[in-house]
Design a protein around this motif. Structure first.
Motif, short mmCIF file in Angstrom:
data_model
loop_
_atom_site.label_atom_id
_atom_site.label_comp_id
_atom_site.label_asym_id
_atom_site.label_seq_id
_atom_site.Cartn_x
_atom_site.Cartn_y
_atom_site.Cartn_z
N SER A 1 0.67 -1.01 0.04
CA SER A 1 -0.04 0.06 0.05
C SER A 1 0.80 1.14 0.09
O SER A 1 0.08 2.26 0.18
N GLU B 1 0.09 9.29 -7.34
CA GLU B 1 -1.47 9.70 -7.64
C GLU B 1 -1.61 10.74 -8.37
O GLU B 1 -2.37 10.70 -9.50
N LYS C 1 2.98 1.23 -4.98
CA LYS C 1 3.69 0.61 -6.08
C LYS C 1 3.05 0.33 -7.52
O LYS C 1 3.61 1.02 -8.56
N SER C 2 1.88 -0.10 -7.43
CA SER C 2 1.09 -0.16 -8.58
C SER C 2 0.96 1.16 -9.13
O SER C 2 0.81 1.34 -10.34
N THR C 3 0.39 2.12 -8.22
CA THR C 3 0.04 3.46 -8.90
C THR C 3 1.29 4.17 -9.49
O THR C 3 1.15 4.53 -10.65
N ASP D 1 1.95 14.49 -1.61
CA ASP D 1 0.74 15.42 -1.69
C ASP D 1 -0.13 15.52 -0.42
O ASP D 1 -0.96 16.23 0.05
N1 LIG Z 1 -2.69 10.29 -1.58
C1 LIG Z 1 -1.88 9.70 -2.24
N2 LIG Z 1 -2.50 8.38 -2.36
C2 LIG Z 1 -1.90 7.35 -2.77
C3 LIG Z 1 -0.47 7.83 -3.71
N3 LIG Z 1 0.01 6.66 -4.29
C4 LIG Z 1 -0.81 5.55 -4.00
N4 LIG Z 1 -1.95 6.15 -3.26
C5 LIG Z 1 -2.95 5.25 -2.67
O1 LIG Z 1 -2.68 4.14 -1.66
C6 LIG Z 1 -3.26 3.07 -1.95
C7 LIG Z 1 -2.48 2.03 -2.22
O2 LIG Z 1 -1.52 2.05 -3.64
P1 LIG Z 1 -1.31 0.71 -4.26
O3 LIG Z 1 -0.53 1.37 -5.55
O4 LIG Z 1 -2.35 -0.22 -4.73
O5 LIG Z 1 0.05 0.49 -3.35
P2 LIG Z 1 0.72 -0.65 -3.66
O6 LIG Z 1 2.12 -0.55 -3.08
O7 LIG Z 1 0.99 -1.46 -4.96
O8 LIG Z 1 0.19 -1.90 -2.55
P3 LIG Z 1 0.21 -3.46 -2.70
O9 LIG Z 1 -0.61 -4.04 -3.84
O10 LIG Z 1 -0.69 -4.07 -1.76
O11 LIG Z 1 1.49 -4.11 -2.50
C8 LIG Z 1 -4.31 3.22 -2.98
O12 LIG Z 1 -5.47 3.66 -2.43
C9 LIG Z 1 -3.71 4.38 -3.86
O13 LIG Z 1 -4.73 5.39 -4.32
C10 LIG Z 1 -0.10 9.26 -3.69
O14 LIG Z 1 0.96 9.59 -4.21
N5 LIG Z 1 -0.78 9.98 -2.84
#
Ligand SMILES: Nc1nc2c(ncn2[C@@H]2O[C@H](COP(=O)(O)OP(=O)(O)OP(=O)(O)O)[C@@H](O)[C@H]2O)c(=O)[nH]1
Length: 370
Positions: A70, A275, A73-75, A245
């Protein structure tokens, strides 16, 4: 006593022994024993198979994106890599590792989103070990931290260290040649602080009885063991701090303080918002630099200089010879000389041979036999 218990006992003894000149040799022996037993345990537990991911590496370089769940990474992967871009065919034994292709400065940089790097991963719990093995195959580690959880950095580094990834350092300069007799003969440069007795006891624990050993440049006991076991991977790394942000200016000094507390220089990390797609250009540039990538614009006969699709090389593999190999075809055999204009050339159109080292944004024309 089982191997795991022996390992625990050794760990305990090491942490209970104060480190000083008089205990150095003893600690060296214990650490070498510990390293050997860990290797043995690993061999036993990996003999069941199912180890390692088959990641097909493609593009000019591969980057591993490492972070807690969370953190975004995916974002980030989606923001950096063009969904429309040709990602190619990947063969993964599972779909846990998500690939994407970042196009930057004409280079194709494969990005692997490596999830599941969680507490205890390197100990083999929760399937994290396989995921970690993917990181070992990359050219650069990009740590992704949340602006609120800088402390996760330590944990991630520990996991990688335990999985034999060494970051931002080079292997010790060590050469060992076995001999038939004569015991252990150790030669070191003046700057090596380790005691000869310590070096010998570490070697003995690794089964060396007769050998000529040379060490150039200072190293710790752990680095010496790394060098002897010779299965560590040495990678550069950078840090991106995501979700910037979500904080306002007043909170920034706190984040910077946290960074320093965990050994990170706030000037060196890249603040981003995956994001809101902010800070991404700075991150791409940092990735480019950390990979030591070099663009060479080819001047093709009759077609002029191709600035759109440069030939991409990496530092350390940036001679004209490397370029010819990457260009492929029969150019390598027909090569006579090259003419280079740009940062690596003494003057425009400098005539160079195969050994010439190219630099970023050189223009090169290959003159070949017909
Ligand atoms: N405010 C904000 N939220 C973000 C940002 N990047 C990601 N998020 C949020 O954080 C949450 C997790 O993002 P993911 O991209 O799914 O994270 P991940 O690291 O891939 O998570 P896993 O798949 O569990 O390993 C989502 O709700 C995104 O919308 C950012 O730069 N700013």
């Amino acid at each position: 006593m089982g191997l795991e218990e022996e390992i625990e006992d050794l760990r305990e003894e090491i942490s209970n022994t104060p480190y000083n000149k008089s205990t150095e040799q003893h600690i060296g022996r214990l650490k070498a024993k510990l390293a050997e037993k860990k290797e043995k345990l690993e061999r036993q537990s990996s003999s069941g198979g199912g180890h390692g991911y088959a990641v097909e590496k493609t593009g000019d370089a591969t980057v591993g994106l490492v972070g807690f769940p969370s953190v975004g990474k995916s974002t980030l992967l989606n923001a950096l890599t063009n969904a429309e871009s040709e990602v190619g065919e990947y063969e993964f034994t599972t779909l846990d590792v998500n690939p994407g292709m970042l196009k930057y400065n004409g280079a194709n940089i494969q990005m692997l989103d490596v999830p599941g790097l969680i507490e205890g991963a390197a100990g083999g719990r929760g399937g994290g070990q396989e995921v970690l093995s993917v990181v070992r195959t990359t050219d650069l580690v990009v740590f992704l931290l949340s602006v609120f959880e800088i402390q996760h950095y330590d944990r991630l580094c520990e996991e990688l260290y335990a999985n034999k990834v060494r970051l931002d350092t080079s292997p010790p300069s060590l050469s060992i040649s076995k001999t038939g007799k004569g015991g252990l003969r150790v030669t070191t440069t003046d700057d090596v602080a380790l005691d000869e007795g310590t070096i010998k006891s570490v070697l003995r624990e690794h089964g060396y009885v007769n050998a000529d050993v040379t060490i150039r440049g200072d190293c710790t006991i752990d680095e010496l063991i790394d060098g002897i076991q010779d299965n560590r991977v040495y990678l550069p790394s950078i840090v991106a701090v995501n979700k910037a942000d979500l904080i306002d200016k007043d909170y920034l000094p706190t984040v910077e303080e946290n960074l320093r507390e965990h050994g990170l220089d706030p000037e060196e990390v890249v603040f981003i918002s995956a994001e809101e797609e902010r800070g991404l250009d700075a991150l791409k540039e940092k990735i480019w630099e950390a990979l030591g990538m070099i663009r060479v614009y080819m001047d093709k006969p009759g077609r002029g200089v191709d600035y759109e699709e440069p030939l991409v090389l990496r530092e350390g593999e940036n001679t004209v010879d490397d370029a010819l190999r990457k260009l492929g075809g029969s150019l390598d055999e027909r090569f006579r000389f090259a003419r280079v204009t740009g940062p690596s050339a003494k003057h425009d159109e400098q005539q160079v041979g195969r050994d010439h080292e190219l630099q970023d944004e050189d223009v090169m024309r290959v003159v070949a036999r017909r």
